[in-house]
Motif scaffolding. Sequence first.
Motif, mmCIF file in Angstrom:
data_model
loop_
_atom_site.group_PDB
_atom_site.id
_atom_site.type_symbol
_atom_site.label_atom_id
_atom_site.label_comp_id
_atom_site.label_asym_id
_atom_site.label_seq_id
_atom_site.Cartn_x
_atom_site.Cartn_y
_atom_site.Cartn_z
ATOM 1 N N ASP A 109 0.873 -1.171 0.000
ATOM 2 C CA ASP A 109 0.000 0.000 0.000
ATOM 3 C C ASP A 109 0.912 1.223 0.000
ATOM 4 O OD1 ASP A 109 -1.883 1.984 0.468
ATOM 5 O OD2 ASP A 109 -2.110 1.489 2.593
ATOM 6 N N VAL A 110 0.959 1.960 -1.108
ATOM 7 C CA VAL A 110 1.876 3.091 -1.250
ATOM 8 C C VAL A 110 1.116 4.398 -1.096
ATOM 9 C CG1 VAL A 110 3.495 4.281 -2.786
ATOM 10 C CG2 VAL A 110 3.407 1.771 -2.759
ATOM 11 N N GLU A 111 1.600 5.251 -0.204
ATOM 12 C CA GLU A 111 0.966 6.545 0.046
ATOM 13 C C GLU A 111 1.962 7.651 -0.296
ATOM 14 O OE1 GLU A 111 -0.648 9.080 3.903
ATOM 15 O OE2 GLU A 111 -0.936 6.899 3.868
ATOM 16 N N LEU A 112 1.575 8.552 -1.228
ATOM 17 C CA LEU A 112 2.409 9.676 -1.619
ATOM 18 C C LEU A 112 2.167 10.844 -0.659
ATOM 19 C CD1 LEU A 112 1.922 9.621 -5.507
ATOM 20 C CD2 LEU A 112 3.667 8.468 -4.138
ATOM 21 N N VAL A 113 3.245 11.373 -0.100
ATOM 22 C CA VAL A 113 3.150 12.441 0.891
ATOM 23 C C VAL A 113 3.680 13.741 0.281
ATOM 24 C CG1 VAL A 113 3.868 13.220 3.178
ATOM 25 C CG2 VAL A 113 3.463 10.774 2.757
ATOM 26 N N PRO A 114 2.877 14.790 0.234
ATOM 27 C CA PRO A 114 3.360 16.072 -0.296
ATOM 28 C C PRO A 114 4.494 16.633 0.560
ATOM 29 C CG PRO A 114 0.960 16.058 -0.091
ATOM 30 C CD PRO A 114 1.468 14.854 0.646
ATOM 31 N N GLY A 115 5.377 17.415 -0.096
ATOM 32 C CA GLY A 115 6.439 18.081 0.644
ATOM 33 C C GLY A 115 7.779 17.393 0.523
ATOM 34 N N THR A 116 8.601 17.549 1.536
ATOM 35 C CA THR A 116 9.975 17.067 1.517
ATOM 36 C C THR A 116 10.081 15.636 2.022
ATOM 37 O OG1 THR A 116 10.410 17.768 3.788
ATOM 38 C CG2 THR A 116 10.750 19.416 2.050
ATOM 39 N N ARG A 117 11.274 15.102 1.895
ATOM 40 C CA ARG A 117 11.550 13.770 2.463
ATOM 41 C C ARG A 117 11.308 13.775 3.971
ATOM 42 N NH1 ARG A 117 11.644 9.773 4.645
ATOM 43 N NH2 ARG A 117 13.032 7.966 4.466
ATOM 44 N N GLN A 118 11.652 14.890 4.636
ATOM 45 C CA GLN A 118 11.439 14.977 6.076
ATOM 46 C C GLN A 118 9.962 14.970 6.424
ATOM 47 O OE1 GLN A 118 13.981 14.829 8.369
ATOM 48 N NE2 GLN A 118 12.271 14.501 9.784
ATOM 49 N N ASP A 119 9.138 15.611 5.571
ATOM 50 C CA ASP A 119 7.692 15.578 5.797
ATOM 51 C C ASP A 119 7.169 14.145 5.773
ATOM 52 O OD1 ASP A 119 7.444 18.376 5.978
ATOM 53 O OD2 ASP A 119 7.296 18.582 3.803
ATOM 54 N N THR A 120 7.728 13.332 4.878
ATOM 55 C CA THR A 120 7.317 11.920 4.798
ATOM 56 C C THR A 120 7.698 11.170 6.068
ATOM 57 O OG1 THR A 120 7.559 11.946 2.395
ATOM 58 C CG2 THR A 120 7.545 9.793 3.450
ATOM 59 N N ALA A 121 8.911 11.417 6.576
ATOM 60 C CA ALA A 121 9.340 10.776 7.817
ATOM 61 C C ALA A 121 8.463 11.193 8.991
ATOM 62 C CB ALA A 121 10.803 11.114 8.103
ATOM 63 N N ASP A 122 8.108 12.469 9.034
ATOM 64 C CA ASP A 122 7.253 12.959 10.119
ATOM 65 C C ASP A 122 5.877 12.306 10.066
ATOM 66 O OD1 ASP A 122 9.350 14.593 10.879
ATOM 67 O OD2 ASP A 122 8.535 16.397 9.918
ATOM 68 N N GLU A 123 5.328 12.146 8.863
ATOM 69 C CA GLU A 123 4.024 11.503 8.717
ATOM 70 C C GLU A 123 4.097 10.036 9.148
ATOM 71 O OE1 GLU A 123 0.089 10.579 7.932
ATOM 72 O OE2 GLU A 123 1.085 12.504 8.291
ATOM 73 N N ALA A 124 5.201 9.376 8.822
ATOM 74 C CA ALA A 124 5.359 7.975 9.229
ATOM 75 C C ALA A 124 5.359 7.841 10.747
ATOM 76 C CB ALA A 124 6.646 7.406 8.643
ATOM 77 N N GLU A 125 6.034 8.749 11.428
ATOM 78 C CA GLU A 125 6.051 8.683 12.891
ATOM 79 C C GLU A 125 4.659 8.879 13.467
ATOM 80 O OE1 GLU A 125 9.181 10.354 15.245
ATOM 81 O OE2 GLU A 125 10.491 10.572 13.494
ATOM 82 N N ARG A 126 3.842 9.712 12.810
ATOM 83 C CA ARG A 126 2.461 9.874 13.277
ATOM 84 C C ARG A 126 1.670 8.577 13.089
ATOM 85 N NH1 ARG A 126 3.329 15.244 11.366
ATOM 86 N NH2 ARG A 126 2.787 14.692 9.219
ATOM 87 N N GLN A 127 1.851 7.940 11.935
ATOM 88 C CA GLN A 127 1.104 6.713 11.661
ATOM 89 C C GLN A 127 1.613 5.518 12.465
ATOM 90 O OE1 GLN A 127 0.223 5.727 7.596
ATOM 91 N NE2 GLN A 127 0.028 7.870 6.960
ATOM 92 N N ALA A 128 2.812 5.643 13.016
ATOM 93 C CA ALA A 128 3.389 4.537 13.791
ATOM 94 C C ALA A 128 2.598 4.233 15.057
ATOM 95 C CB ALA A 128 4.839 4.857 14.157
ATOM 96 N N ALA A 129 1.659 5.091 15.389
ATOM 97 C CA ALA A 129 0.813 4.829 16.546
ATOM 98 C C ALA A 129 -0.129 3.656 16.305
ATOM 99 C CB ALA A 129 0.000 6.078 16.892
ATOM 100 N N SER A 130 -0.380 3.347 15.016
ATOM 101 C CA SER A 130 -1.348 2.293 14.717
ATOM 102 C C SER A 130 -0.782 1.115 13.917
ATOM 103 C CB SER A 130 -2.542 2.880 13.944
ATOM 104 O OG SER A 130 -2.114 3.501 12.746
ATOM 105 N N ILE A 131 0.409 1.265 13.326
ATOM 106 C CA ILE A 131 1.053 0.187 12.565
ATOM 107 C C ILE A 131 2.495 0.077 13.036
ATOM 108 C CG2 ILE A 131 1.631 -0.714 10.269
ATOM 109 C CD1 ILE A 131 -0.415 1.167 9.091
ATOM 110 N N PHE A 132 3.035 -1.143 13.136
ATOM 111 C CA PHE A 132 4.414 -1.282 13.594
ATOM 112 C C PHE A 132 5.365 -0.608 12.602
ATOM 113 C CE2 PHE A 132 8.577 -3.209 13.928
ATOM 114 C CZ PHE A 132 8.817 -2.995 15.272
ATOM 115 N N TYR A 133 6.215 0.261 13.124
ATOM 116 C CA TYR A 133 7.108 1.085 12.307
ATOM 117 C C TYR A 133 8.413 0.330 12.046
ATOM 118 C CZ TYR A 133 9.243 5.538 10.743
ATOM 119 O OH TYR A 133 9.838 6.550 10.028
ATOM 120 N N ALA A 134 8.542 -0.166 10.819
ATOM 121 C CA ALA A 134 9.743 -0.919 10.433
ATOM 122 C C ALA A 134 10.659 -0.031 9.599
ATOM 123 C CB ALA A 134 9.358 -2.174 9.659
#
Length: 388
Positions: A168-193
Amino acid sequence: MSTPTTLPPPTYIDPVTGRLYALDEPRWRADTGGPLMITPLPGCTRDMIASDQRSLWRYAAAFPLTVEDPVTMGEGCTPLVARRWHGASALFKLEWFAPTGSFKDRGASVMVSVLRQQGVRHLLEDSSGNGGAAIAAYAAAAGIKARILVPSYTQPAKTVQMRAYGADVELVPGTRQDTADEAERQAASIFYASHNWQAFFLQGTKTLAYELWEDLGFAAPDNVIIPTGAGSNVLGCDIGFDELLRSGEIKRRPRLFAVQPANCAPIHASFTAGADDLVPVQTHPTIAEGTAIAKPIRTGAVLAALRRSAGGTVAVTEDEISAAVMALAALGLYVEPTSAAAAAGLARLLDQSVIKPDEKTVVVLTGAGLKATQRLGELMGLFPPTAS
């Protein structure tokens, strides 16, 4: 024959607080919020290599725990080829000969193998491309569901690859850092690998050091030049060569040099400032998108590894990277711009006499040119330029 040093049983360790965590529990960070490492390991001697395994799992004796059923597709055992480069002889490690086309398969194989053994069945990753492709592939091979977050500007060749593996691929607007920040938010519900956070990913990348040692007749090179974003290859080489020192298989560690694009060079800026951790820098888009990480979470560890090796950093311009892409292709080495940055860095180090032409120098070429067809077509004037 030397034998490995006796050390306490391995655990996760928070490098800041020293707190230990058991390895049988899936973790991506310490309770304090920082990244974890694994306590020092005794290392693998040449007589411990599983020579019947044609993959990085030939060095399984060097891992902190036994993996009963590895998720492997033959990653590792990549070519090491000699070429003349900028008036010197260099050894190019062709890491794109991995199953998904980049060095990230080393970390993905070990990390996903351990996570499956720990019971993880759904994972989250964020990536500028290659890491996501690798983890999507190994998750598919392991029967694990994967969600991959990528910057919206990521090369289609990489996102198509991830989708083909069923991620499941999700495109995140903005910079590479914005993508990392969004991943940390989603890590509350999915194991962050995350390949940038996971300690076991580094256990995979450390096999690069073991493989170079074996490639060179069980000897260390003088220098290793590494294109660097978050620094997993720098840290992997630091861990691997440290273990080889501890086991008595080598007498000295090679100098490690991290190469970054000048448009996004936080590790270079931090190193040259003499800092022990991240120095904030202004960043700009770069053709070397695989290294466009503004806030590497292991910056302090990367800086320590570089200094421990008596190595350093180099920041190369977009023009230097573009020229290196074409110069490598003229030698038969077709790589993406992120990889070519390392060769551009070697040219700079030779010009500055930091590295001598007669030294045994390895340049790590991390990803295939086929991963960046659009970008390379633009460089060659075959395609109109796209917005960064």
